[in-house]
Design an enzyme around this catalytic site. Structure first.
Site, PDB file in Angstrom:
ATOM      1  N   ASN A  81       0.831  -1.169   0.366  1.00  0.00           N
ATOM      2  CA  ASN A  81      -0.165  -0.003  -0.076  1.00  0.00           C
ATOM      3  C   ASN A  81       0.739   1.318  -0.017  1.00  0.00           C
ATOM      4  OD1 ASN A  81      -0.386   1.981   2.804  1.00  0.00           O
ATOM      5  ND2 ASN A  81       0.176  -0.237   3.249  1.00  0.00           N
ATOM      6  N   PHE A  86      -1.830   8.015   4.474  1.00  0.00           N
ATOM      7  CA  PHE A  86      -2.677   8.737   5.392  1.00  0.00           C
ATOM      8  C   PHE A  86      -3.983   9.304   4.994  1.00  0.00           C
ATOM      9  CE2 PHE A  86       1.187   9.311   8.266  1.00  0.00           C
ATOM     10  CZ  PHE A  86       1.425   7.869   8.593  1.00  0.00           C
ATOM     11  N   SER A 128       5.756   4.954   8.974  1.00  0.00           N
ATOM     12  CA  SER A 128       4.995   4.656   7.137  1.00  0.00           C
ATOM     13  C   SER A 128       5.928   5.074   6.372  1.00  0.00           C
ATOM     14  CB  SER A 128       3.623   5.330   7.338  1.00  0.00           C
ATOM     15  OG  SER A 128       2.603   4.703   8.280  1.00  0.00           O
ATOM     16  N   ASN A 158       4.982   5.773   3.314  1.00  0.00           N
ATOM     17  CA  ASN A 158       4.168   6.564   2.366  1.00  0.00           C
ATOM     18  C   ASN A 158       4.074   8.238   2.464  1.00  0.00           C
ATOM     19  OD1 ASN A 158       4.004   4.277   0.847  1.00  0.00           O
ATOM     20  ND2 ASN A 158       2.319   3.694   2.607  1.00  0.00           N
ATOM     21  N   THR A 159       4.682   8.768   3.483  1.00  0.00           N
ATOM     22  CA  THR A 159       4.626  10.200   3.908  1.00  0.00           C
ATOM     23  C   THR A 159       6.245  10.597   3.599  1.00  0.00           C
ATOM     24  OG1 THR A 159       2.798  10.401   5.006  1.00  0.00           O
ATOM     25  CG2 THR A 159       4.307  12.038   5.405  1.00  0.00           C
ATOM     26  N   LYS A 172       5.661   3.671  17.254  1.00  0.00           N
ATOM     27  CA  LYS A 172       5.592   2.655  16.028  1.00  0.00           C
ATOM     28  C   LYS A 172       6.857   2.621  15.061  1.00  0.00           C
ATOM     29  CE  LYS A 172       2.425  -0.046  13.148  1.00  0.00           C
ATOM     30  NZ  LYS A 172       1.015   0.097  12.522  1.00  0.00           N
ATOM     31  N   ASN A 230       5.544  -1.703  11.246  1.00  0.00           N
ATOM     32  CA  ASN A 230       5.162  -1.194  10.199  1.00  0.00           C
ATOM     33  C   ASN A 230       5.376  -1.780   9.162  1.00  0.00           C
ATOM     34  OD1 ASN A 230       3.361   0.679   8.867  1.00  0.00           O
ATOM     35  ND2 ASN A 230       3.794   2.178  10.323  1.00  0.00           N
TER      36      ASN A 230
HETATM   37  C1  LIG Z   1      -3.733  -0.898   3.626  1.00  0.00           C
HETATM   38  C2  LIG Z   1      -2.876  -0.609   4.948  1.00  0.00           C
HETATM   39  C3  LIG Z   1      -3.049   0.477   5.670  1.00  0.00           C
HETATM   40  C4  LIG Z   1      -2.227   0.778   6.465  1.00  0.00           C
HETATM   41  N1  LIG Z   1      -2.402   1.965   7.241  1.00  0.00           N
HETATM   42  C5  LIG Z   1      -1.578   2.140   8.523  1.00  0.00           C
HETATM   43  C6  LIG Z   1      -1.320   3.319   9.030  1.00  0.00           C
HETATM   44  O1  LIG Z   1      -2.427   4.246   8.687  1.00  0.00           O
HETATM   45  N2  LIG Z   1      -1.000   3.682  10.170  1.00  0.00           N
HETATM   46  C7  LIG Z   1      -0.118   2.808  10.669  1.00  0.00           C
HETATM   47  O2  LIG Z   1       0.842   3.066  11.576  1.00  0.00           O
HETATM   48  N3  LIG Z   1       0.023   1.508  10.094  1.00  0.00           N
HETATM   49  C8  LIG Z   1      -0.713   1.259   8.943  1.00  0.00           C
HETATM   50  N4  LIG Z   1      -0.631  -0.039   8.329  1.00  0.00           N
HETATM   51  C9  LIG Z   1       0.539  -0.874   8.706  1.00  0.00           C
HETATM   52  C10 LIG Z   1      -0.417  -2.005   9.748  1.00  0.00           C
HETATM   53  O3  LIG Z   1      -0.950  -1.359  10.946  1.00  0.00           O
HETATM   54  C11 LIG Z   1       0.846  -2.878   9.906  1.00  0.00           C
HETATM   55  O4  LIG Z   1       1.727  -2.475  10.871  1.00  0.00           O
HETATM   56  C12 LIG Z   1       1.235  -3.976   8.972  1.00  0.00           C
HETATM   57  O5  LIG Z   1       0.507  -4.140   7.825  1.00  0.00           O
HETATM   58  C13 LIG Z   1       1.881  -5.278   9.473  1.00  0.00           C
HETATM   59  O6  LIG Z   1       0.739  -6.259   9.691  1.00  0.00           O
HETATM   60  P1  LIG Z   1       0.240  -7.156   8.980  1.00  0.00           P
HETATM   61  O7  LIG Z   1       1.241  -7.815   8.110  1.00  0.00           O
HETATM   62  O8  LIG Z   1      -0.542  -7.977   9.791  1.00  0.00           O
HETATM   63  O9  LIG Z   1      -0.490  -6.436   7.940  1.00  0.00           O
HETATM   64  C14 LIG Z   1      -1.289  -0.094   7.262  1.00  0.00           C
HETATM   65  C15 LIG Z   1      -1.197  -1.438   6.458  1.00  0.00           C
HETATM   66  C16 LIG Z   1      -1.939  -1.696   5.533  1.00  0.00           C
HETATM   67  C17 LIG Z   1      -1.884  -2.954   4.818  1.00  0.00           C
END
Ligand SMILES: Cc1cc2nc3c(=O)[nH]c(=O)nc-3n(C[C@H](O)[C@H](O)[C@H](O)COP(=O)(O)O)c2cc1C
Length: 335
Positions: free
Chosen positions: A106, A110, A170, A172-173, A210, A239
């Site tokens: 992704n 945000f 993250s 993406n910022t 985080k 993350n």
């Molecule tokens: C579509 C998507 C959006 C996410 N948005 C955020 C976010 O806004 N803030 C954040 O701290 N992590 C965000 N994450 C990261 C997740 O909280 C998590 O840390 C990461 O995906 C690893 O866990 P997983 O493998 O179970 O998905 C996002 C992940 C995905 C897939």
């Protein structure tokens, strides 16, 4: 079981559309969460968690479906990332499935309704589990003024959050992850510690950091030292990653953060390294690639007190939550 039937229909849709649809379904299905048999409440961060399994940040960014998501059995839900002002995020397409790898990429950046709107929803929530709020900075705020954005978010949500997570990881910022360097991280966290005051129940509001799975051992050691010295209340690891191991050539060219199964070894390694630096008793929330009871146990064994799930929910469906709650987590050696 029913999810196996539904999944092909959801996966036939463009990923963000499927996500919006699922969230609306959870919103409409709102009801109080069931008691999951075998769930053992745990104390962590000075809070009582109904169980150790949470929903990771980014799934319900705007806190619109807490009750419905709670009914899947999550003991806690992290909303956000929220920023001070509402923003649209990056232009689509910005979410991609990699089914063969059980992963997602992704680059949402945000998109959210803004901290005020989310705080207003949380003020009236009926979900009885623990709710964390994950905070970040607006894309339009220059990095040098990033601290102001985090402080503004904290002031807006501190009366309605059970805990707050400072998201500096993250991908993406632009520039956000550079806030993980000790020179920038210390002033940021110190400013936030001064602002946190008391949480909704009169105790100091727990503040967590985080972090990314792409930090080297030395960087993790420096962060662990800082967390203990300040002290912060806990850490969320991890993350999404910028690495593209085990995902095939086509996916490796897409920009964004990778989540799901290929992230798991990195996330588990980050948690165990952090645990070795932090020692026992410092709360760690482990997240990254948990898509089975075995993976949840491995994360606990690496040293995580609580775990979170995101991508596993997309591939395995809601039964993953109740399975992890029932079978996964009590026997491991966490704190
Ligand atoms: C579509 C998507 C959006 C996410 N948005 C955020 C976010 O806004 N803030 C954040 O701290 N992590 C965000 N994450 C990261 C997740 O909280 C998590 O840390 C990461 O995906 C690893 O866990 P997983 O493998 O179970 O998905 C996002 C992940 C995905 C897939």
């Amino acid at each position: 079981m029913w999810y196996r039937t539904l999944r092909p229909a959801l996966f036939a849709l463009e990923p963000e559309r499927a996500h919006r649809l699922a969230l609306q379904a959870f919103r409409l299905a709102a009801r109080r969460g069931p008691r999951i048999r075998g769930a053992a409440p745990v104390k962590c961060l000075g809070l009582r968690f109904p169980n150790r399994v949470g929903l990771a940040a980014g799934f319900d960014k705007n806190a619109i479906a807490l009750e419905g998501l709670g009914s899947l059995g999550f003991g806690f839900i992290e909303v956000g990332t929220v920023t001070p002002r509402a923003q649209p995020g990056q232009p689509p397409p910005r979410l991609f499935r990699l089914p063969a790898a059980m992963a997602l990429i992704n680059r949402l950046g945000f998109p959210n309704d803004g901290a005020e709107a989310v705080a207003a929803r949380l003020r009236h929530r009926r979900y009885r589990g623990v709710v964390g709020v994950n905070i970040g900075k607006n894309a339009s705020t220059p990095l040098e003024r990033g601290v102001d954005d985090y402080v503004s978010c904290l002031r807006t949500v501190r009366q309605v959050a059970d805990y707050v997570v400072v998201n500096v990881s993250s991908p993406n910022t632009a520039g956000l992850r550079s806030l993980q360097s000790p020179q920038l991280l210390e002033p940021l966290l110190s400013a936030l510690l001064q602002e946190r005051l008391a949480g909704p129940r009169g105790r100091p509001l727990p503040l967590l950091l985080k972090i990314s799975p792409d930090l080297c051992v030395e960087e993790l050691r420096d962060i662990a030292r800082l967390l203990k010295r300040l002290p912060l209340d806990g850490v969320v690891a991890t993350n999404t990653t910028l690495s593209r191991e085990d995902v095939g050539v086509a996916a490796s060219t897409r920009d964004g953060g990778l989540s799901g199964r290929p992230l798991r070894p990195l996330a588990v390694h980050t948690v165990s390294t952090l645990r070795s630096f932090l020692g026992r008793g410092f709360p760690i929330i482990g997240v990254g690639g948990i898509d089975s009871v075995g993976a949840a146990r491995a994360m606990r064994a690496a040293g995580a007190d609580l775990i979170q799930i995101y991508t596993g929910l997309i591939y395995r469906g809601p039964s993953l939550v109740s399975q992890c709650v029932r079978d996964g987590l009590e026997s491991a050696t966490g704190t």
